[in-house]
Scaffold this active site. Structure first.
Site, PDB file in Angstrom:
ATOM      1  N   ASN A  11      50.355  47.883  44.712  1.00 13.85           N
ATOM      2  CA  ASN A  11      48.868  47.787  44.645  1.00 13.85           C
ATOM      3  C   ASN A  11      48.356  49.109  45.201  1.00 13.85           C
ATOM      4  O   ASN A  11      48.406  49.338  46.408  1.00 13.85           O
ATOM      5  CB  ASN A  11      48.439  46.595  45.493  1.00 13.85           C
ATOM      6  CG  ASN A  11      46.956  46.283  45.431  1.00 13.85           C
ATOM      7  OD1 ASN A  11      46.454  45.700  46.382  1.00 13.85           O
ATOM      8  ND2 ASN A  11      46.268  46.614  44.348  1.00 13.85           N
ATOM      9  N   CYS A  71      40.694  44.114  51.802  1.00 16.70           N
ATOM     10  CA  CYS A  71      41.841  44.445  50.949  1.00 16.70           C
ATOM     11  C   CYS A  71      43.083  44.487  51.832  1.00 16.70           C
ATOM     12  O   CYS A  71      43.188  45.362  52.704  1.00 16.70           O
ATOM     13  CB  CYS A  71      41.608  45.798  50.273  1.00 16.70           C
ATOM     14  SG  CYS A  71      42.969  46.290  49.181  1.00 16.70           S
ATOM     15  N   GLY A  72      43.985  43.531  51.615  1.00 14.56           N
ATOM     16  CA  GLY A  72      45.135  43.396  52.514  1.00 14.56           C
ATOM     17  C   GLY A  72      46.129  44.539  52.359  1.00 14.56           C
ATOM     18  O   GLY A  72      46.549  45.155  53.346  1.00 14.56           O
ATOM     19  N   HIS A 162      38.746  33.839  46.696  1.00 12.75           N
ATOM     20  CA  HIS A 162      40.000  33.581  45.979  1.00 12.75           C
ATOM     21  C   HIS A 162      40.020  32.159  45.442  1.00 12.75           C
ATOM     22  O   HIS A 162      39.534  31.228  46.104  1.00 12.75           O
ATOM     23  CB  HIS A 162      41.201  33.773  46.916  1.00 12.75           C
ATOM     24  CG  HIS A 162      41.386  35.188  47.345  1.00 12.75           C
ATOM     25  ND1 HIS A 162      42.114  36.106  46.617  1.00 12.75           N
ATOM     26  CD2 HIS A 162      40.891  35.866  48.412  1.00 12.75           C
ATOM     27  CE1 HIS A 162      42.086  37.277  47.231  1.00 12.75           C
ATOM     28  NE2 HIS A 162      41.330  37.164  48.318  1.00 12.75           N
ATOM     29  N   GLU A 211      42.869  40.199  39.696  1.00 13.03           N
ATOM     30  CA  GLU A 211      41.914  40.601  40.720  1.00 13.03           C
ATOM     31  C   GLU A 211      40.519  40.836  40.159  1.00 13.03           C
ATOM     32  O   GLU A 211      40.351  41.441  39.079  1.00 13.03           O
ATOM     33  CB  GLU A 211      42.370  41.896  41.421  1.00 13.03           C
ATOM     34  CG  GLU A 211      43.457  41.669  42.425  1.00 13.03           C
ATOM     35  CD  GLU A 211      43.535  42.804  43.419  1.00 13.03           C
ATOM     36  OE1 GLU A 211      42.499  43.434  43.702  1.00 13.03           O
ATOM     37  OE2 GLU A 211      44.645  43.060  43.901  1.00 13.03           O
ATOM     38  N   CYS A 220      48.537  41.507  45.880  1.00 18.03           N
ATOM     39  CA  CYS A 220      47.198  41.301  46.450  1.00 18.03           C
ATOM     40  C   CYS A 220      47.397  40.684  47.832  1.00 18.03           C
ATOM     41  O   CYS A 220      47.862  39.531  47.932  1.00 18.03           O
ATOM     42  CB  CYS A 220      46.384  40.374  45.547  1.00 18.03           C
ATOM     43  SG  CYS A 220      44.727  40.043  46.151  1.00 18.03           S
ATOM     44  N   GLY A 223      45.037  37.910  48.604  1.00 15.94           N
ATOM     45  CA  GLY A 223      45.420  36.819  47.701  1.00 15.94           C
ATOM     46  C   GLY A 223      46.641  36.075  48.204  1.00 15.94           C
ATOM     47  O   GLY A 223      46.696  34.837  48.159  1.00 15.94           O
TER      48      GLY A 223
HETATM   49  N1  LIG Z   1      39.887  42.820  44.152  1.00 13.88           N
HETATM   50  C1  LIG Z   1      39.591  42.346  45.502  1.00 13.88           C
HETATM   51  C2  LIG Z   1      39.729  43.496  46.526  1.00 13.88           C
HETATM   52  C3  LIG Z   1      41.175  43.979  46.666  1.00 13.88           C
HETATM   53  C4  LIG Z   1      42.057  42.895  47.183  1.00 13.88           C
HETATM   54  C5  LIG Z   1      43.550  43.142  47.052  1.00 13.88           C
HETATM   55  N2  LIG Z   1      43.937  44.366  46.405  1.00 13.88           N
HETATM   56  C6  LIG Z   1      44.238  42.974  48.393  1.00 13.88           C
HETATM   57  O1  LIG Z   1      45.280  43.608  48.624  1.00 13.88           O
HETATM   58  O2  LIG Z   1      43.744  42.138  49.196  1.00 13.88           O
HETATM   59  C7  LIG Z   1      38.140  41.821  45.561  1.00 13.88           C
HETATM   60  O3  LIG Z   1      37.310  42.287  44.772  1.00 13.88           O
HETATM   61  O4  LIG Z   1      37.890  40.975  46.414  1.00 13.88           O
END
Ligand SMILES: N[C@H](CCC[C@H](N)C(=O)O)C(=O)O
Length: 278
Positions: A11, A71-72, A162, A211, A220, A223
């Site tokens: 990611n 964003c984790g 989520h 996502e 994610c 996620g």
């Molecule tokens: N697309 C997600 C943000 C990035 C989350 C994901 N890349 C992670 O690692 O948590 C959102 O709009 O909430």
């Protein structure tokens, strides 16, 4: 604009040190740099900024220019950046996000961060705070129609929204067809990140994710946390779960007594560069 390309389990984001650089129009820049043919190529843009409330601030944009509250995988890479590039010498740091201040423990080997454990905070389960409308006050294995099919979804916010869907087979899922139906579904006023999960045993699951704002990504972090919470709420796993993603594994622990979710995983630098069109 100087940048560093980094990735957490595939990611990948473009990171800009805004203690030195200025990004005038981050949403537009996110769209430009994320393009995998005409740009640098990434799932989005992450700005590392000073903070009055924490050691640093993380400002995150998806590939479509929309803002993510948290964003984790990104926050693990921010931790690696600030330590490896000399912005801090601390191995316990705090980072301000739209999803609240997060606390991180860095594992350093030979002067470089190898692994990061993040206290991701408490999951938010009240539907109105996720937000999810029309599926009840709490969304626990609730039926939802998409593309003429009925799915069951569990709603969890980790600061960002989520929806977790349990399936017997995620490998053959046509995620590019189903993912957008959830992302743009009327039940999700702010759209949603959707995780499709196959439970392997009471300590292990495999998942794919569509996502919000970036489409299918290889991993994610928020996620994976939402998945672990949904698994426990549905009685499917223990509180410590290995989440197997396309890009690799994350260890997630939901300490229910403290009501804190912990995520442990890697962070990698890919390359440093200069973007001329900032
Ligand atoms: N697309 C997600 C943000 C990035 C989350 C994901 N890349 C992670 O690692 O948590 C959102 O709009 O909430």
């Amino acid at each position: 604009m100087k940048f560093t390309k980094m990735q957490g389990l595939g990611n990948d984001y473009v990171y800009v040190n805004c203690l030195e650089e200025t990004v005038e129009h981050p949403a537009e820049t996110a769209v430009k740099v994320s393009d995998r043919h005409f740009g640098i190529g990434a799932d989005g843009l992450i700005l590392i900024k000073p903070s009055e409330k924490a050691d640093f601030e993380m400002e995150m944009y998806n590939a479509d220019g929309s803002r993510g509250e948290m964003c984790g995988n990104g926050i693990r890479c921010v931790a690696k950046y600030v330590y490896d590039y000399g912005l801090t010498d601390q191995t316990q740091i705090s980072i301000e996000t739209l999803g609240g201040i997060k606390y991180l423990d860095l594992t350093v080997e030979e002067g470089k961060v190898r692994q990061v454990k993040v206290d991701m905070g408490s999951p938010i389960l009240e539907a109105e705070k996720i937000p999810i409308i029309g599926l009840g006050d709490r969304v626990l294995d609730a039926p939802i129609q998409a593309d003429g099919m009925e799915y069951h979804i569990t709603g969890v916010s980790m600061g960002n929204p989520h929806g977790v869907v349990f399936l017997e087979d995620v490998k053959n899922l046509k995620i590019e067809q189903v993912g957008p139906l959830f992302e743009h579904h009327g039940c999700f006023p702010n759209r949603i990140n959707t995780e499709f999960v196959h439970v392997l045993d009471r300590q292990t699951v495999e998942m794919r994710v569509w996502e919000r704002g970036s489409g299918e990504t290889l991993a994610c972090g928020t996620g994976a946390c939402a998945v672990a919470v949904a698994c426990v709420l549905n009685g499917l796993t223990e509180e410590e779960v290995t989440v197997k993603l396309l890009g690799g594994d994350l260890l997630i622990q939901w300490d229910r007594r403290q009501d804190r979710v912990y995520m442990t995983g890697p962070a990698k630098v890919v390359f440093d560069g200069v973007w001329p069109d900032a």
